[in-house]
Design a protein around this motif. Structure first.
Motif, mmCIF file in Angstrom:
data_model
loop_
_atom_site.group_PDB
_atom_site.id
_atom_site.type_symbol
_atom_site.label_atom_id
_atom_site.label_comp_id
_atom_site.label_asym_id
_atom_site.label_seq_id
_atom_site.Cartn_x
_atom_site.Cartn_y
_atom_site.Cartn_z
ATOM 1 N N LEU A 18 66.751 59.181 59.113
ATOM 2 C CA LEU A 18 66.124 58.257 58.168
ATOM 3 C C LEU A 18 64.648 58.074 58.515
ATOM 4 N N ASN A 19 64.351 58.068 59.804
ATOM 5 C CA ASN A 19 62.957 57.909 60.209
ATOM 6 C C ASN A 19 62.131 59.152 59.859
ATOM 7 N N VAL A 20 62.736 60.324 59.979
ATOM 8 C CA VAL A 20 62.032 61.552 59.570
ATOM 9 C C VAL A 20 61.669 61.448 58.092
ATOM 10 N N ALA A 21 62.625 60.978 57.286
ATOM 11 C CA ALA A 21 62.362 60.832 55.852
ATOM 12 C C ALA A 21 61.285 59.782 55.601
ATOM 13 N N ALA A 22 61.337 58.680 56.343
ATOM 14 C CA ALA A 22 60.323 57.629 56.178
ATOM 15 C C ALA A 22 58.933 58.190 56.439
ATOM 16 N N GLN A 23 58.832 59.117 57.393
ATOM 17 C CA GLN A 23 57.524 59.636 57.776
ATOM 18 C C GLN A 23 57.025 60.757 56.870
ATOM 19 N N THR A 24 57.958 61.547 56.317
ATOM 20 C CA THR A 24 57.528 62.763 55.614
ATOM 21 C C THR A 24 57.770 62.763 54.114
ATOM 22 N N ALA A 25 58.715 61.965 53.629
ATOM 23 C CA ALA A 25 59.196 62.161 52.257
ATOM 24 C C ALA A 25 58.487 61.243 51.259
ATOM 25 N N ASP A 26 59.202 60.801 50.257
ATOM 26 C CA ASP A 26 58.661 59.915 49.232
ATOM 27 C C ASP A 26 59.788 58.980 48.797
ATOM 28 N N PRO A 27 59.455 57.880 48.088
ATOM 29 C CA PRO A 27 60.515 56.918 47.735
ATOM 30 C C PRO A 27 61.619 57.513 46.861
ATOM 31 N N MET A 28 61.286 58.479 46.000
ATOM 32 C CA MET A 28 62.318 59.072 45.141
ATOM 33 C C MET A 28 63.430 59.689 45.982
ATOM 34 N N ILE A 29 63.060 60.459 47.004
ATOM 35 C CA ILE A 29 64.063 61.147 47.824
ATOM 36 C C ILE A 29 64.977 60.132 48.505
ATOM 37 N N LEU A 30 64.392 59.093 49.082
ATOM 38 C CA LEU A 30 65.205 58.060 49.746
ATOM 39 C C LEU A 30 66.110 57.363 48.742
ATOM 40 N N PHE A 31 65.551 57.041 47.586
ATOM 41 C CA PHE A 31 66.303 56.292 46.571
ATOM 42 C C PHE A 31 67.460 57.130 46.026
ATOM 43 N N VAL A 32 67.191 58.373 45.694
ATOM 44 C CA VAL A 32 68.256 59.216 45.118
ATOM 45 C C VAL A 32 69.319 59.524 46.175
ATOM 46 N N ALA A 33 68.897 59.712 47.422
ATOM 47 C CA ALA A 33 69.903 59.895 48.487
ATOM 48 C C ALA A 33 70.792 58.655 48.569
ATOM 49 N N GLY A 34 70.199 57.479 48.406
ATOM 50 C CA GLY A 34 70.980 56.244 48.380
ATOM 51 C C GLY A 34 71.916 56.196 47.186
ATOM 52 N N MET A 35 71.406 56.557 46.013
ATOM 53 C CA MET A 35 72.255 56.563 44.803
ATOM 54 C C MET A 35 73.470 57.457 45.006
ATOM 55 N N LEU A 36 73.204 58.643 45.546
ATOM 56 C CA LEU A 36 74.276 59.612 45.778
ATOM 57 C C LEU A 36 75.313 59.031 46.733
ATOM 58 N N ASN A 37 74.845 58.362 47.766
ATOM 59 C CA ASN A 37 75.760 57.788 48.751
ATOM 60 C C ASN A 37 76.563 56.624 48.167
ATOM 61 N N GLY A 38 75.970 55.889 47.235
ATOM 62 C CA GLY A 38 76.655 54.750 46.647
ATOM 63 C C GLY A 38 77.549 55.103 45.480
ATOM 64 N N SER A 39 77.454 56.334 45.005
ATOM 65 C CA SER A 39 78.156 56.715 43.770
ATOM 66 C C SER A 39 79.604 57.053 43.998
ATOM 67 N N SER A 40 80.426 56.664 43.027
ATOM 68 C CA SER A 40 81.837 57.007 43.093
ATOM 69 C C SER A 40 82.155 58.165 42.164
ATOM 70 N N SER A 41 81.397 58.331 41.080
ATOM 71 C CA SER A 41 81.765 59.350 40.088
ATOM 72 C C SER A 41 81.054 60.656 40.376
ATOM 73 N N ASN A 42 81.316 61.589 39.510
ATOM 74 C CA ASN A 42 80.710 62.895 39.466
ATOM 75 C C ASN A 42 79.186 62.762 39.332
ATOM 76 N N VAL A 43 78.435 63.166 40.332
ATOM 77 C CA VAL A 43 76.976 63.065 40.228
ATOM 78 C C VAL A 43 76.371 64.435 39.970
ATOM 79 N N ILE A 44 75.476 64.492 39.007
ATOM 80 C CA ILE A 44 74.738 65.717 38.718
ATOM 81 C C ILE A 44 73.281 65.456 39.054
#
Lengths: 334, 334
Positions: free
Chosen positions: A197-223
């Motif tokens: 998570l710290n690597v992402a905080a240092q190198t990535a952008d909010p979209m990547i963190l947010f979508v990774a969170g969405m994917l982790n929170g999702s119960s249904s089929n994610v595309i």
């Protein structure tokens, strides 16, 4: 492998965000100038929602006038009557339409400083988890698209930071590799690799963190509707040992078949389904749309996933609708 | 008449709003003081979402310490695992949690000026239509609750402005009728009755316009979770010749059976289903909860509809969960 939508409800969500990395000259063509890139995410959402932009006149274009892929997304969603929900996950300028507000700030320019603090990264992922949980509980197929200028550079920095030697795509036929490498090297030189998570905080952008969170929170089929940026999301999810079962990557053939990025091979390593949709844009009546088939823009604003879903639901080619949508917009502008 | 949830997905939406009418001393107890009422809508939403408030310490209470009905809503939704989406439709203070942002402003104090311009009323209703359309396309039962202090006064002004001689409920056992009548008279004295939408613009509040829009845009089974304020929404919808088929009103028996408001009779005239849920709060372990059964608060933040849905889904009484929820909050405060 059978790749299809599950029966039931399909929801298209669009995650808008921003990184100051987009203000580096030459790094992106998602806007007519580096300063204009702050308007591209809200304008993409406004185009999809209203059929025209409010934050800017006309619509987002490359410096030489090629239209945003949000035009393709708009045509696909309206034709197939797929509902959309827009999320402001770190815009510099909020979209002028009803959208989910999150309080997330834009990411910093990773050439000069970490994208965000560890605390902000954690918050961004947690809010993404809630939004993913809620939206996925309301549908059988949750499509997630994104709009963030310079997002391939931050995706590349994250992949390198995670020691994954993958390549990323570009909205330009000639990927500005020199600039990206310079920015990524600067980001990696500061890297303090303790947690993923710290690597992402240092190198990535909010979209990547947010979508990774969405994917982790999702119960249904994610595309995940996108190209190499969504691969970076998956890479982070896998490193963090999130469950990515039932995840599909959907993108256009312009990204998937780009020999420079070996998209299919990378996705296979992750063990996710890939849907590669060919919208035959080379047959468009508009030069700006035909340019997609020549390697410009290629994908974005969830266009590949939206077209795939719309073609599956309606069993119809979407290209005539894309051309009509562009006719309407050009007519409005006259 | 069989009153039940349709099989499938249930979504709880909470429309937060504000009217400066709430700053008139003595008009509402939805807040410890008139100035504190600006925090009640966001704090209600935060309580439902986080289990604690962020905008204020503790939780919204009446001047003598009785807790907000959002506590009941929280207990019901979490127990039955019903997803929630919060909409800021004109808050003075935005909730600190992911929510739908609309750009709608708070309503004016109707004692001194029209609630809003005609243009703002039209915009509020149109945004409501989009949100209602989108959310209803994602579920089989769309519950709509509200949190807006002094909302019964603006509801009364609208009903009178529409020439409907209905009575409204109050969060107090002794309805402050004198103050309400004074405010309503002032609003009606300025009334320029050309269109029904204009009457609403002059007398009502953003919540009423927004929820009427949601109802008009909705395709699925809508459950308006509230008392006389939701009757005012329906009255406006009927006058504007909107389709209100498949609409149900759900509220607590504390409102529905209040002899001062003839709720059932009014709802019957509108031809809508009524669900009146008795949560047996007189049996609570907490005096602040038992007060509901003695005529305080009665309803709000969609509590009646949320309890109905939760009890239907789980086939269990929710009161023990309400008591536990309050235990947790009181423990956190110590």
């Amino acid at each position: 492998m059978i790749l299809t939508l599950k029966p039931g409800r399909t929801l298209f969500s669009l995650v808008l965000s921003y990184t100051d990395t987009a203000k580096i000259p030459g790094i992106t063509i998602a806007g007519a100038s580096p300063q204009d890139t702050i308007y591209t995410p809200p304008a993409d959402a406004e185009l999809i929602h209203h059929g025209h932009c409010i934050s800017i006149p006309g619509l987002p274009v490359t410096p030489d006038g090629k239209p945003t892929p949000a035009l393709l997304t708009r045509a696909a969603l309206t034709y197939a009557d797929i509902p959309h929900i827009v999320i402001d996950a770190g815009c510099a300028v909020s979209p002028q339409m009803p959208h989910i507000h999150t309080g997330i700030k834009p990411g910093n320019n990773i050439e000069v400083k970490p994208a965000m603090s560890y605390k902000d990264a954690l918050y961004t992922m947690q809010v993404g988890e809630y939004v993913g949980h809620t939206l996925s509980s309301l549908c059988d197929n949750l499509i997630i698209g994104e709009s963030i200028p310079a997002g391939t550079t931050t995706a590349l920095a994250l992949l390198r930071g995670l020691n994954l030697p993958y390549k990323v795509s570009s909205s330009m036929p000639d990927n500005p590799t020199d600039i990206k490498e310079r920015v990524v090297s600067a980001a990696l030189s500061r890297l303090n690799m303790d947690t993923y998570l710290n690597v992402a905080a240092q190198t990535a952008d909010p979209m990547i963190l947010f979508v990774a969170g969405m994917l982790n929170g999702s119960s249904s089929n994610v595309i995940l509707a996108g190209g190499t940026q969504m691969l970076a999301v998956l890479a982070l999810s896998i490193k963090m040992k999130h469950n990515i079962q039932d995840t599909t990557l959907a993108t256009t053939t312009y990204v998937a078949d780009d020999p420079k990025v070996s998209f299919h091979k990378q996705a296979e390593l992750f063990g996710v389904n890939v849907i590669s949709v060919n919208p035959h844009l080379e047959d468009s009546r508009h030069a700006g749309i035909r340019a997609y088939a020549e390697g410009f823009a290629k994908e974005g604003a969830g266009a590949g996933g939206a077209i795939y879903a719309a073609q599956t639901i309606t069993n119809t080619d979407i290209l005539p609708r894309i051309d009509e949508e562009y006719d309407t917009i050009l007519l409005d502008r006259d």
